[in-house]
Design a protein around this motif. Structure first.
Motif, mmCIF file in Angstrom:
data_model
loop_
_atom_site.group_PDB
_atom_site.id
_atom_site.type_symbol
_atom_site.label_atom_id
_atom_site.label_comp_id
_atom_site.label_asym_id
_atom_site.label_seq_id
_atom_site.Cartn_x
_atom_site.Cartn_y
_atom_site.Cartn_z
ATOM 1 N N LEU A 49 0.815 -1.219 0.000
ATOM 2 C CA LEU A 49 0.000 0.000 0.000
ATOM 3 C C LEU A 49 0.844 1.262 0.000
ATOM 4 O O LEU A 49 0.346 2.349 -0.258
ATOM 5 C CB LEU A 49 -0.959 0.011 1.196
ATOM 6 N N GLY A 50 2.134 1.110 0.327
ATOM 7 C CA GLY A 50 3.011 2.274 0.347
ATOM 8 C C GLY A 50 3.659 2.587 -0.984
ATOM 9 O O GLY A 50 4.430 3.547 -1.072
ATOM 10 N N ALA A 51 3.358 1.797 -1.995
ATOM 11 C CA ALA A 51 4.114 1.947 -3.240
ATOM 12 C C ALA A 51 3.209 2.079 -4.461
ATOM 13 O O ALA A 51 2.098 1.551 -4.486
ATOM 14 C CB ALA A 51 5.039 0.751 -3.432
ATOM 15 N N ARG B 292 -4.826 0.014 -7.294
ATOM 16 C CA ARG B 292 -4.233 -1.312 -7.175
ATOM 17 C C ARG B 292 -5.111 -2.211 -6.319
ATOM 18 O O ARG B 292 -5.181 -3.421 -6.551
ATOM 19 C CB ARG B 292 -2.852 -1.223 -6.513
ATOM 20 N N SER C 216 9.121 8.081 -3.670
ATOM 21 C CA SER C 216 7.694 7.891 -3.920
ATOM 22 C C SER C 216 7.046 6.921 -2.939
ATOM 23 O O SER C 216 5.836 6.770 -2.935
ATOM 24 C CB SER C 216 7.479 7.384 -5.339
ATOM 25 N N ARG C 217 7.872 6.235 -2.119
ATOM 26 C CA ARG C 217 7.307 5.289 -1.163
ATOM 27 C C ARG C 217 6.735 6.000 0.063
ATOM 28 O O ARG C 217 7.316 6.968 0.532
ATOM 29 C CB ARG C 217 8.409 4.341 -0.668
ATOM 30 N N VAL C 218 5.657 5.483 0.590
ATOM 31 C CA VAL C 218 5.162 5.984 1.872
ATOM 32 C C VAL C 218 5.086 4.816 2.851
ATOM 33 O O VAL C 218 5.348 3.664 2.489
ATOM 34 C CB VAL C 218 3.792 6.689 1.734
ATOM 35 N N ASP C 219 4.739 5.124 4.095
ATOM 36 C CA ASP C 219 4.763 4.102 5.145
ATOM 37 C C ASP C 219 3.522 3.216 5.062
ATOM 38 O O ASP C 219 2.431 3.632 5.457
ATOM 39 C CB ASP C 219 4.845 4.799 6.511
ATOM 40 N N ALA C 220 3.698 2.005 4.548
ATOM 41 C CA ALA C 220 2.555 1.107 4.388
ATOM 42 C C ALA C 220 2.033 0.634 5.739
ATOM 43 O O ALA C 220 0.839 0.409 5.916
ATOM 44 C CB ALA C 220 2.945 -0.095 3.528
ATOM 45 N N PHE D 13 -0.691 2.719 7.259
ATOM 46 C CA PHE D 13 -1.964 2.862 6.548
ATOM 47 C C PHE D 13 -3.109 2.458 7.479
ATOM 48 O O PHE D 13 -3.044 1.407 8.124
ATOM 49 C CB PHE D 13 -1.963 1.979 5.297
ATOM 50 N N SER E 182 -1.942 10.366 -2.635
ATOM 51 C CA SER E 182 -0.863 9.377 -2.765
ATOM 52 C C SER E 182 0.179 9.485 -1.664
ATOM 53 O O SER E 182 0.754 8.484 -1.259
ATOM 54 C CB SER E 182 -0.163 9.527 -4.122
ATOM 55 N N LYS E 183 0.469 10.687 -1.208
ATOM 56 C CA LYS E 183 1.526 10.867 -0.215
ATOM 57 C C LYS E 183 0.995 10.673 1.198
ATOM 58 O O LYS E 183 1.572 9.946 1.993
ATOM 59 C CB LYS E 183 2.151 12.258 -0.338
ATOM 60 N N SER F 257 -2.217 6.731 0.387
ATOM 61 C CA SER F 257 -1.582 5.593 -0.290
ATOM 62 C C SER F 257 -1.514 5.830 -1.788
ATOM 63 O O SER F 257 -2.519 6.171 -2.409
ATOM 64 C CB SER F 257 -2.362 4.309 -0.021
ATOM 65 N N PRO F 258 -0.339 5.600 -2.379
ATOM 66 C CA PRO F 258 -0.232 5.720 -3.837
ATOM 67 C C PRO F 258 -0.941 4.574 -4.551
ATOM 68 O O PRO F 258 -1.152 4.642 -5.752
ATOM 69 C CB PRO F 258 1.277 5.672 -4.088
ATOM 70 N N ALA F 259 -1.314 3.529 -3.820
ATOM 71 C CA ALA F 259 -1.992 2.387 -4.445
ATOM 72 C C ALA F 259 -3.440 2.724 -4.777
ATOM 73 O O ALA F 259 -4.056 2.077 -5.608
ATOM 74 C CB ALA F 259 -1.943 1.166 -3.521
ATOM 75 N N LEU F 260 -3.990 3.759 -4.111
ATOM 76 C CA LEU F 260 -5.402 4.093 -4.294
ATOM 77 C C LEU F 260 -5.660 4.833 -5.605
ATOM 78 O O LEU F 260 -6.773 4.792 -6.129
ATOM 79 C CB LEU F 260 -5.884 4.935 -3.110
ATOM 80 N N ARG F 261 -4.662 5.513 -6.155
ATOM 81 C CA ARG F 261 -4.814 6.294 -7.395
ATOM 82 C C ARG F 261 -5.960 7.290 -7.268
ATOM 83 O O ARG F 261 -6.971 7.188 -7.969
ATOM 84 C CB ARG F 261 -5.066 5.384 -8.609
#
Lengths: 473, 473
Positions: A145-147, A344, B118-122, B125, B310-311, B314-318
């Motif tokens: 979820l962080g990527a 995703r 670009s990574r955040v702390d999964a 979440f 995203s930041k 989560s960047p996975a959510l778009r």
């Protein structure tokens, strides 16, 4: 008067204050089901403010299903929505509350029975299974979820789709050829870039206008051809690509014959042209043997296949996919075209949903459900209209076409129906050219997926009433 | 040894031969679950070929879930994937097989500590709360699942964002000015259309390259300007729009001064130009008073604001959004530009998440968490590098910039770090022009959001080790 009060010194703007107070009172039952709300003008006078915040607050409450606007009567509290969902009794209010297609402010009346072709059956959505898929995907992919993901789409999801397409539609492809997207706009924007140098895009007339419209907006040349004769005529044009809905032509519902498919493929081979096959409702065929997809017949990598989860699953999810011939798939990479896959989480959840077999079961269930609605609609039209109407485009998909024997225009029929609270659609906005549908009688198309069988009955009955005088002229 | 044989005279290249043979043997059960595969070097010696085809074949098998790579142990057959999915026993292998984030070919030792920005702390979440938001949204909007939504974004979600932006970033806007999207590509594609007649797009150098790249791909003119002097220089150009990251310039991390903000606005007023303010990590400021967003200072509708989930989420959510000046928002309507909002379910869920107060709590929590990581990184750099490194761009956002006192190039430093299992990034691919960063010493940037404090400690220690000789030269 309702107990509403606005504070000038509050941090919240007027519209949010109004919205919050009304929402609270509806939730707490202080405003009862069916209560009429004060008009925008009444509140404007009462508070001595502009009408914008009041309209905004009402619009938000409508969008969220708290209140509903009735033609020529006003705004009413509709908070039983929650209750009816919980009890499964969703038929009463469903069509009244439809925030999706709200007209822009000011608020306008809505028809009660809507034969819109883009609607699907919300009550049949596999809520429990989908929730579980989402939940399991979130858990098993928690660390991802962080990527950011692959902008072409999650590889595992693409592999799952490749396998599904092979089994259900005969489409041959590798995961590398699949691009996951969020809808037809995304597909069109990507293809406009990939096919920008292919020359003119031919398309069906009548047809699904948004796709060629996107090409036009990007400055590309578009050539509408009569949908029925497209395979015969395309050879005499300078088209380098063609956009088609061969499984169930939109909106006429006709199915492209095997001969025409082969003719189109031969044309594509000889001209190095591309065929864009939009298989938007290819899952639904109620009788006879399905004709193979164009992609499955293609022996030279000339067919681009577009599939969607909007019809068989839910248009709210915004999930579709493109299958590119290998050559175009590698151009994606070499030209570094801008890609942006949807959530995703949704991709993981759908991959899981398919892998666990839920998708095939769901499709079977929907095919049977929509088959029944389809048959019901045909029966009712026969019963109420007899010789006055002729149905075409039946046997597949989620809509049919009716030509009505009358001197009135299709636009007149749409208007007469609206007066009876029934929304039907003519070909307006679908004629890419002035070529026309070629039909002598006015043509109306009716989507049935989003209606209950009872609504189909009522809808056709009301249509007969609406068109009574028109039929006798 | 495994029964593999390569044919020089075959049509298939070596990598495909290897791939096909290994895949067959795994499918047929000749290679059992858990078997260790020969190392790349072993096969290389055995066949006397280069390592590229071997790595390629292995990469394909990994991507498809046939084999899995374990840190410091090797490659193992994992063909029970299919079986475990079918039986529902998917926990054992799930985390091992994650083809989504595979590095591109050829296989490189995956760094253990990745300072990717670009990574955040999964791990932070809010899994439980988000699951609940999704679930409640699905239930309360169950009847809307059958319908398409507003392509500009759900009205209620836009109203929620408008309120949030007003309160947290001073951004003034009505829901009508907001467009919900799925990421920066969507924003760029829409703006390229809206600003197509505005003339040249100026952008920061170094800067976030994908945005101007999209404009270039649409045939528009792009003019990189030195990021530090953009406000001073833009007046002498023919730019009609400028793309900026003023809260925390990407990648230098500098903050656009109040004076420069006013200068840019004056330029925009006098030229009727547009400023695109990408506030990608505007939620994160660890010290001092935030400088107001450009949008909040704008008195003439010249600023386009871009925000993202995203930041902070989560960047996975778009999920992101654009705030358009009123004039551009009405052009959206009149020109009927193609819009395509992301999943309605996600929009409903995020609206609910914000309305219930979870978002503000989440942001506060993340700000404190990232603030700690930020401080830790700065401490460690001071401790391990002292005078050998100078940090800039700190105090905000999710990455910092380090200039290292050495004669080596930034590319050398990246390579030395990789040899120690640490991924760091130079400005390669971010220099829009040959203007350069203007720095004398090589510059590296380090993202910290996706790392634990322990990883930050280890990472900086390993960097010191990696660059030891470079520092002494």
């Amino acid at each position: 008067m309702f107990h509403l009060h606005l504070q000038e010194d509050s941090q919240a703007p007027f519209y949010l204050q109004l919205y919050a107070q009304l929402q609270d009172q509806i939730r707490e039952g202080k405003l009862l089901y069916g209560s009429r709300l004060p008009s925008v003008r009444a509140l404007q006078t009462h508070f001595n403010i502009s009408k914008t915040p009041i309209e905004t607050a009402y619009q938000m409450l409508i969008a969220e299903g708290y209140i509903v606007s009735r033609p020529r009567s006003g705004l009413f509290v509709m908070n039983e929505l929650q209750q009816s969902i919980a009890s499964g009794d969703d038929t009463a209010t469903r069509e009244l509350i439809s925030p999706d297609n709200m007209p822009p402010l000011p608020i306008q009346p809505k028809p009660i029975i809507d034969f819109r072709a883009s609607r699907v059956d919300a009550a049949a959505f596999p809520l429990r299974l989908w929730r579980r898929s989402l939940q399991e995907s979130l858990e098993s992919h928690a660390l991802d979820l962080g990527a950011y993901g692959d902008p072409q789409g999650e590889y595992s999801f693409r592999a799952t789709i490749a396998d599904y397409l092979q089994r259900s539609r005969g489409v041959h492809c590798a995961p590398e050829q699949i691009v996951i997207g969020s809808g037809i706009r995304y597909a069109a924007s990507l293809l406009a870039r990939l096919l920008g140098d292919a020359g003119t895009l031919a398309c069906e007339d009548p047809g699904f206008a948004p796709f060629p419209d996107y090409f036009r907006k990007w400055g590309l040349n578009v050539l509408p051809l009569p949908a029925r004769h497209i395979a015969a005529r395309i050879g005499n044009t300078d088209a380098g690509a063609v956009y088609l809905t061969p499984s169930h032509q939109f909106p006429t519902g006709s199915i492209l014959s095997y001969g025409d498919r082969e003719r189109l493929l031969q044309w594509a081979y000889s001209r190095n042209a591309y065929i864009i096959e939009d298989d938007y409702d290819g899952e639904f065929r109620y009788s006879g043997k399905p004709i193979p997809s164009l992609q499955s017949l293609d022996r030279a990598g000339r067919v681009i296949y577009i599939g969607t989860f909007s019809k068989a699953f839910s248009p709210a999810l915004r999930l579709n996919y493109l299958v590119l011939p290998e050559q175009l798939a590698s151009r994606l990479k070499t030209e570094r075209l801008p890609l942006d896959a949807p959530s995703r989480i949704d991709q993981w959840a759908m991959a899981r949903f398919i892998e666990q077999g839920h998708w095939f079961r769901h499709i079977r269930r929907m095919r049977s459900l929509y088959g029944k609605k389809h048959d019901r609609l045909l029966e009712r039209i026969r019963e109420y209209f007899g010789e006055h109407a002729a149905v075409t485009g039946q046997g597949a998909g989620l809509h049919i076409q009716v030509s009505v024997k009358t001197n009135r225009s299709a636009a007149d029929l749409v208007k007469l129906a609206a007066d009876q609270g029934v929304a039907v659609y003519d070909l307006e906005g679908m004629l890419a050219d002035s070529g026309g549908s070629g039909a002598a009688d006015p043509v109306i198309y009716l989507g049935f997926a989003g209606l209950t069988e009872k609504q189909i009955d009522d809808g056709v009955r009301l249509l007969r009433r609406a068109w009574e005088t028109a039929l006798q002229e």
